[in-house]
Write a protein that holds these residues in place. Sequence first.
Motif, PDB file in Angstrom:
ATOM      1  N   UNK A 197     -30.500 -24.769  63.569  1.00 44.89           N
ATOM      2  CA  UNK A 197     -31.747 -24.831  64.330  1.00 44.89           C
ATOM      3  C   UNK A 197     -32.696 -25.800  63.647  1.00 44.89           C
ATOM      4  N   UNK A 198     -33.645 -26.290  64.416  1.00 40.31           N
ATOM      5  CA  UNK A 198     -34.760 -27.048  63.863  1.00 40.31           C
ATOM      6  C   UNK A 198     -36.012 -26.331  64.336  1.00 40.31           C
ATOM      7  N   UNK A 199     -36.768 -25.839  63.387  1.00 42.61           N
ATOM      8  CA  UNK A 199     -37.984 -25.103  63.726  1.00 42.61           C
ATOM      9  C   UNK A 199     -39.193 -25.965  63.378  1.00 42.61           C
ATOM     10  N   UNK A 232     -35.286 -27.595  58.865  1.00 38.74           N
ATOM     11  CA  UNK A 232     -33.939 -27.855  59.349  1.00 38.74           C
ATOM     12  C   UNK A 232     -33.035 -26.773  58.791  1.00 38.74           C
ATOM     13  N   UNK A 233     -32.643 -25.833  59.642  1.00 39.27           N
ATOM     14  CA  UNK A 233     -31.805 -24.709  59.218  1.00 39.27           C
ATOM     15  C   UNK A 233     -30.342 -25.117  59.282  1.00 39.27           C
ATOM     16  N   UNK A 234     -29.661 -24.931  58.152  1.00 37.61           N
ATOM     17  CA  UNK A 234     -28.233 -25.221  58.054  1.00 37.61           C
ATOM     18  C   UNK A 234     -27.484 -23.899  58.155  1.00 37.61           C
ATOM     19  N   UNK A 235     -26.163 -23.979  58.124  1.00 41.92           N
ATOM     20  CA  UNK A 235     -25.351 -22.758  58.122  1.00 41.92           C
ATOM     21  C   UNK A 235     -25.635 -21.948  56.859  1.00 41.92           C
ATOM     22  N   UNK A 236     -25.949 -22.637  55.780  1.00 39.22           N
ATOM     23  CA  UNK A 236     -26.329 -21.962  54.525  1.00 39.22           C
ATOM     24  C   UNK A 236     -27.605 -22.601  54.015  1.00 39.22           C
ATOM     25  N   UNK A 237     -28.737 -21.944  54.211  1.00 36.56           N
ATOM     26  CA  UNK A 237     -30.003 -22.451  53.710  1.00 36.56           C
ATOM     27  C   UNK A 237     -30.751 -23.299  54.720  1.00 36.56           C
ATOM     28  N   UNK A 238     -31.808 -23.941  54.227  1.00 39.50           N
ATOM     29  CA  UNK A 238     -32.651 -24.762  55.095  1.00 39.50           C
ATOM     30  C   UNK A 238     -33.342 -25.838  54.260  1.00 39.50           C
ATOM     31  N   UNK A 239     -33.788 -26.884  54.954  1.00 41.94           N
ATOM     32  CA  UNK A 239     -34.497 -27.976  54.297  1.00 41.94           C
ATOM     33  C   UNK A 239     -35.835 -28.193  54.989  1.00 41.94           C
ATOM     34  N   UNK A 240     -36.941 -27.967  54.273  1.00 43.42           N
ATOM     35  CA  UNK A 240     -38.253 -28.237  54.865  1.00 43.42           C
ATOM     36  C   UNK A 240     -38.583 -29.727  54.803  1.00 43.42           C
TER      37      UNK A 240
END
Length: 166
Positions: free
Chosen positions: A105-107, A115-123
Motif C-alpha cells: 500500500x501507499x498511504x 510506502x508499505x512493503x510486505x515486511x515493513x515500510x518506508x516513510x
Amino acid sequence: MQKDAAALAGASAIEFHVSYRLADYLAIVAAHSVADFARIKAGQGKTLSRLDALTLRCCVYLFVPPIFLFKVLRVGACDFRIDSTGIVRSSKSGVVTVPCSDLVAIQEFPVGDLFAKKTGAMPEPYRVLNDIQRSALDAYVARYRQHALVAVLEQTQQDEVALITR
C-alpha cells in the motif's frame, strides 16, 4: 512484475535524498497508527474515540523516539529512486530494492507518504521534495492506486466466475 511496471510506467524516475528528522517520523507513524486503529475499530462496528486517538498518540510519542534513534544510527540518510519498476533505497546499511509487486500500500499523510512493503515500510517526507518531484510522486501514487483498483476488480471478477462455475 511486468504487469506492475507497465501499469506504473509513464513518468521518469523520481530521485531524492532524505535525512530523516524525528518530527517527520513521529508525524507519519502517529498518523498511520491512528488511521490503522480507526480501520480496525470500524471493522468491529465501532468508532475511534478522542481518548483512543490521544492514548495512541501518547504511546507513539513515548515509544517511537528510541526506535527512530536506532534506525537513524543503523540506516542513516537515504537516497531514493522511485520509478515504474519500484523503489530503490541506498543508505549506509546497503541498497534495498522494492519491486512494485512487493508494495502492499501507499498511504498519504499531511507530512509525507508511507510506502508499505510486505515486511515493513518506508516513510517519504514531503519536505525533501521540490514542486516537480512532489508532482511526480503524486502522479506515481495515483497510478499505483489505479493499478491496485484494477487488480482488485479483476480478482473480484475471477472470484465471481469461480463461484458461478461451481
